[in-house]
Design an enzyme around this catalytic site. Structure first.
Site: not given
Ligand code: SIN
Length: 331
Positions: A14, A61, A94-95
């Site tokens: 993200t 991710s 973040t995932d």
């Molecule tokens: C991801 O993990 O790529 C999508 C969500 C994020 O990065 O917050």
């Protein structure tokens, strides 16, 4: 004056996401912008640091697999071996950020700071948190006090150990927390404050694995039976994390089945599903007698990474248990 040289390694997420409208912050496409483009949105980065950017992958991710970690590990090691580089920053979705951070924490043996950073809001949203998080991450990576702490995670002004941190909220910018260990420091306006002396977990003696073993997670719930575990064994699992109830309790009905798995060559670890706290070695389970690992406070997805690394490096159950015990002492 010479600027500190930082290696920035982009993987997507993200922090590189783009929305259809700036007012939208949860409905967007991650991994849309290159890391180089994201860096250009924060002019202060190049004013403060000598920045080199590489981008070994570009994905959300939730699509990251252990195979991607091998490419990332190689990119990180290249920066580790470059004597001009003082710190490394990995941008990531973040995932699964906490899984990649745990992997790096337990597999990269260096005193150089490695900082994993992401964003909860896409780069083109009004509420984008990526630029500030990226600047914070670079401040930490360039900080001499960050040395010898293994892999760190910087999000929303907080610095966490890569081992203990977890994502706790689906959309808030204050999504990351280290529930048992607490943050190791904070960063505000490029000033870094540490709360603890430097310490890091012992890493595996890294050899790039030709392939990863299969390690699955079986989550317990009221009425759970052996179906999922049997399917994992049939699929070739070499390890299964039993995400148990409460203090990693095993429903009585399938306890004997779980205890039989190590004799079939499947390593099992007992840990707690969804909640925090250090799982104890209850005598009722006789874990050691059955060759079952006890993972203390590590959550299921992090125990899985320890097992993946241990098994991929030829460690047996007792060796992995000894490593877990050391990790818990020193992280
Ligand atoms: C991801 O993990 O790529 C999508 C969500 C994020 O990065 O917050």
């Amino acid at each position: 004056m010479t600027k500190p040289r930082l290696a920035l390694i982009g993987t997507g997420g993200t922090i590189a996401g783009a929305t259809s409208a700036a007012s939208v912050s949860t409905d967007y496409q991650p991994a849309s912008l290159s890391l180089a483009a994201v860096v250009d949105t924060v002019p202060e980065l190049r004013q403060r640091y000598d920045i080199e950017v590489t981008q070994p992958m570009q994905l959300a991710s939730y699509d990251v697999r252990p195979e991607h970690w091998l490419d990332l590990h190689a990119a990180v090691m290249k920066a580790v071996h470059n004597p001009d580089v003082v710190g490394i920053v990995v941008t990531h979705g973040t995932d699964t950020l906490e899984e990649t951070a745990t992997f790096l924490h337990l597999s990269v043996d260096t005193h150089k700071p490695i900082v994993v950073v992401g964003a909860m809001r896409p780069a083109t949203a009004y509420s984008a948190d990526g630029p500030a998080n990226l600047l914070d991450a670079c401040s930490v990576a360039a900080c001499p006090g960050a040395q010898g702490r293994g892999t760190l995670v910087v999000m929303n002004g907080r610095i966490h150990s890569g081992l203990w941190v977890g994502k706790r909220h689906v959309s808030s910018v204050e999504a990351f927390d280290s529930p048992l260990a607490g943050a190791v420091g904070e960063v505000a306006d490029q000033a870094v404050q540490w709360f603890r002396a430097a310490a890091r977990a012992p890493t595996v003696a890294w050899q790039t694995p030709a392939s990863w073993p299969r390690v699955d997670i079986a989550v317990a719930y009221a009425g759970v039976d052996e179906t999922a575990m049997r399917a994992f064994v049939a699929a070739g699992a070499q390890g299964i994390v039993h995400a148990g109830l409460g203090n990693a309790n095993t429903p009585t009905a399938y306890r004997a089945f779980i205890q039989s798995l190590p004799t079939q060559g499947v390593l099992v670890a007992r840990c707690a599903r969804f909640i925090t706290g250090s799982v104890t070695r209850a005598s009722v389970y006789a874990d050691a007698q059955h060759g079952i690992l006890t993972a203390g406070p590590l959550p299921p997805h992090k125990v899985r990474i320890v097992m993946l690394l241990g098994l991929a490096h030829g460690m047996d159950g007792p060796a992995i248990q000894a490593w877990i015990d050391q990790i818990l002492l020193t992280a």
